[in-house]
Write a protein that holds these residues in place. Structure first.
Motif, PDB file in Angstrom:
ATOM      1  N   GLY A 309     -13.196  -1.512  27.150  1.00  0.00           N
ATOM      2  CA  GLY A 309     -12.645  -0.772  28.209  1.00  0.00           C
ATOM      3  C   GLY A 309     -11.929   0.570  28.043  1.00  0.00           C
ATOM      4  N   SER A 310     -12.565   1.502  29.026  1.00  0.00           N
ATOM      5  CA  SER A 310     -11.992   2.920  28.633  1.00  0.00           C
ATOM      6  C   SER A 310     -11.658   3.210  30.012  1.00  0.00           C
ATOM      7  N   THR A 311     -10.407   4.005  30.117  1.00  0.00           N
ATOM      8  CA  THR A 311      -9.925   4.613  31.391  1.00  0.00           C
ATOM      9  C   THR A 311      -9.047   5.467  30.947  1.00  0.00           C
ATOM     10  N   CYS A 312      -8.548   6.269  32.087  1.00  0.00           N
ATOM     11  CA  CYS A 312      -7.696   7.323  32.024  1.00  0.00           C
ATOM     12  C   CYS A 312      -6.694   7.334  30.976  1.00  0.00           C
ATOM     13  N   GLY A 313      -6.023   6.078  30.587  1.00  0.00           N
ATOM     14  CA  GLY A 313      -4.809   6.001  29.498  1.00  0.00           C
ATOM     15  C   GLY A 313      -5.187   5.006  28.574  1.00  0.00           C
ATOM     16  N   PHE A 314      -6.152   4.358  28.576  1.00  0.00           N
ATOM     17  CA  PHE A 314      -6.315   3.086  27.819  1.00  0.00           C
ATOM     18  C   PHE A 314      -7.556   2.821  27.049  1.00  0.00           C
ATOM     19  N   SER A 315      -7.570   2.363  26.089  1.00  0.00           N
ATOM     20  CA  SER A 315      -8.914   1.743  25.243  1.00  0.00           C
ATOM     21  C   SER A 315      -8.858   0.567  24.784  1.00  0.00           C
ATOM     22  N   ASN A 316      -9.788  -0.423  25.024  1.00  0.00           N
ATOM     23  CA  ASN A 316      -9.614  -1.784  24.590  1.00  0.00           C
ATOM     24  C   ASN A 316     -10.988  -2.130  24.052  1.00  0.00           C
ATOM     25  N   CYS A 317     -10.895  -3.113  23.097  1.00  0.00           N
ATOM     26  CA  CYS A 317     -12.128  -3.631  22.584  1.00  0.00           C
ATOM     27  C   CYS A 317     -11.909  -5.132  22.320  1.00  0.00           C
ATOM     28  N   VAL A 318     -12.988  -6.050  22.450  1.00  0.00           N
ATOM     29  CA  VAL A 318     -12.817  -7.393  22.475  1.00  0.00           C
ATOM     30  C   VAL A 318     -14.208  -7.866  21.599  1.00  0.00           C
ATOM     31  N   VAL A 319     -14.058  -8.451  20.730  1.00  0.00           N
ATOM     32  CA  VAL A 319     -15.333  -9.465  19.921  1.00  0.00           C
ATOM     33  C   VAL A 319     -14.727 -10.686  19.988  1.00  0.00           C
ATOM     34  N   TRP A 320     -15.908 -11.512  20.554  1.00  0.00           N
ATOM     35  CA  TRP A 320     -15.676 -13.043  20.250  1.00  0.00           C
ATOM     36  C   TRP A 320     -16.903 -13.654  19.983  1.00  0.00           C
ATOM     37  N   ILE A 321     -16.867 -14.528  18.830  1.00  0.00           N
ATOM     38  CA  ILE A 321     -17.820 -15.279  18.343  1.00  0.00           C
ATOM     39  C   ILE A 321     -17.565 -16.869  17.972  1.00  0.00           C
ATOM     40  N   PRO A 322     -18.092 -17.485  19.179  1.00  0.00           N
ATOM     41  CA  PRO A 322     -17.542 -18.813  19.688  1.00  0.00           C
ATOM     42  C   PRO A 322     -17.831 -19.777  18.318  1.00  0.00           C
ATOM     43  N   GLU A 323     -19.334 -19.326  17.770  1.00  0.00           N
ATOM     44  CA  GLU A 323     -19.458 -20.517  16.632  1.00  0.00           C
ATOM     45  C   GLU A 323     -18.578 -20.279  15.497  1.00  0.00           C
ATOM     46  N   GLN A 324     -18.085 -19.193  15.187  1.00  0.00           N
ATOM     47  CA  GLN A 324     -17.299 -18.968  13.973  1.00  0.00           C
ATOM     48  C   GLN A 324     -15.727 -19.202  14.359  1.00  0.00           C
ATOM     49  N   LYS A 325     -15.387 -19.345  15.789  1.00  0.00           N
ATOM     50  CA  LYS A 325     -14.251 -19.536  16.259  1.00  0.00           C
ATOM     51  C   LYS A 325     -13.297 -18.228  16.063  1.00  0.00           C
ATOM     52  N   THR A 326     -14.115 -17.239  16.176  1.00  0.00           N
ATOM     53  CA  THR A 326     -13.329 -15.851  15.831  1.00  0.00           C
ATOM     54  C   THR A 326     -13.113 -15.132  16.952  1.00  0.00           C
ATOM     55  N   LEU A 327     -11.986 -14.356  17.234  1.00  0.00           N
ATOM     56  CA  LEU A 327     -11.662 -13.398  18.267  1.00  0.00           C
ATOM     57  C   LEU A 327     -10.850 -11.990  17.573  1.00  0.00           C
ATOM     58  N   VAL A 328     -11.477 -11.019  18.111  1.00  0.00           N
ATOM     59  CA  VAL A 328     -10.900  -9.683  17.458  1.00  0.00           C
ATOM     60  C   VAL A 328     -10.628  -8.881  18.847  1.00  0.00           C
TER      61      VAL A 328
END
Length: 366
Positions: A309-328
């Motif tokens: 997610g990118s906008t005038c004042g923010f930068s966000n990233c999400v990775v989700w791997i359900p099989e590995q029960k992993t969230l970043v």
């Protein structure tokens, strides 16, 4: 038995040392990228269902010197789209609409040349070809536009960029139209619907949407970097008031609740829904988009999901791997600041055996 117990203790010790090493490396990444007296970031890492890292660095507000914590609310920008898509899925679950309904079903005064061809599934997969509302705005405009005006701008248009359903083209207009569908079907404001059906049931008690006069708890203000490397206030723009494409405010704490609900299929079975509502991506083997997520199919048949997610004042990233029960998850209140996420993934790849397919996910939009 003693040998087995000893082996287990040694394995557990090795895992503890590895976790400590990972935390130290992530701390280094956060300190290197986010000075404590400048706009910063909040990082959540969950591996195999266990929270490995959950910390904030830097300031949520330079004027008040408020520090960033896991409870700080960041503007999600395009990460918001997964919530918009869920609102549509919930209305479908309630049998109030179908993703195969076209725009004329909801807006009879939409230009029929366009409205009869564009279906909700096209909006949900960025395959509608609907015109970018940003391109219809006056260059002299200085007041914010909201979703209802986006609909008003697009209703009379008699063309699309391409035949709906024929190709992928990322579209903020599409997700603004989706909020108006929600309002038309639910007969209530989008904020009210999404709060009643998503935020409150999941205990996301501090998550909300931006409205000019609305108080946002624990709010991070947005900033950007000037060419001379100085920081300027950059919290809003004329296009940052639209809700469907980008103005959810949430925190690491609440986003983790959202992810846990997705993993448990508390609202809908998202992975099953992605099987029927998706678009293959040109030039990305096994790459798809659907319902507010870029994703790849793993060899085992699972999915690895990503969105930035990118906008005038923010930068966000999400990775989700359900099989590995992993969230970043990495949220930052500084514009054009995705480099730290790549650094985080490098640490996790080196120390936590994170799947290499994550790199393909990260490259889908960067």
């Amino acid at each position: 038995m003693k040998i087995v117990a000893f082996a287990y203790v040694m394995w557990l010790t090795a895992q503890t040392v590895l976790a400590q090493k990972t935390v130290a490396a992530l701390d280094s990444v956060m300190r290197r990228n986010f000075p404590t007296d400048q706009p910063g970031g909040a990082l959540l890492v969950v591996i195999d269902g266990k929270t490995v890292y959950n910390r904030g660095v830097g300031l949520a507000n330079l004027e008040t010197k408020t520090p960033i914590t896991p409870e700080t609310n960041f503007r999600m920008a395009s990460v918001s789209k997964q919530f918009t898509a869920m609102a549509i899925l919930l209305l479908e679950k309630q049998k109030k609409l179908s993703v195969d309904d076209n725009l004329l079903t909801f807006f009879p005064d939409f230009n029929p040349r366009v409205g009869r061809k564009i279906k909700l599934r096209h909006l949900l997969t960025h395959t509608s070809g609907v015109l970018d509302y940003e391109s219809r705005l006056s260059p002299n405009r200085n007041n914010q536009i909201f979703d209802a005006e986006v609909l008003a701008l697009l209703k009379p248009q008699d063309s699309t960029y391409f035949e709906p359903g024929s190709r992928f083209r990322y579209s903020n207009s599409a997700f603004c139209l989706l909020t108006q569908v929600v309002e038309r079907v639910a007969k209530k404001p989008y904020l009210e619907f999404i709060t009643e059906n998503i935020f409150k049931p999941l205990g996301m008690n501090q998550t909300t949407l931006y409205e000019p006069t609305r108080t946002i708890p624990n709010r991070a203000m947005g900033y950007a970097r000037n060419p001379d490397n100085t920081i300027r206030f950059s919290d809003q723009s004329i296009t940052s008031g639209t809700q469907g494409d980008g103005c959810v405010y949430t925190s690491l704490t609440d986003y983790k609740k959202w992810n846990e609900a997705l993993a448990a299929n508390r609202l809908v079975d998202l992975q099953a829904q992605l099987e029927r509502v998706n678009q293959p991506l040109d030039g990305q083997p096994d790459g798809f988009y659907g319902l507010g997520w870029f994703f790849t199919q793993t060899k085992g048949g699972g999915k690895e999901l990503f969105h930035s997610g990118s906008t005038c004042g923010f930068s966000n990233c999400v990775v989700w791997i359900p099989e590995q029960k992993t969230l970043v998850v990495l949220f930052s209140n500084l514009a054009d600041n995705h480099r730290p996420f790549a650094d985080v993934l490098n640490v996790l790849k080196a120390n936590m055996n994170l799947s290499g397919d994550v790199w393909a996910l990260h490259n889908l939009t960067n």
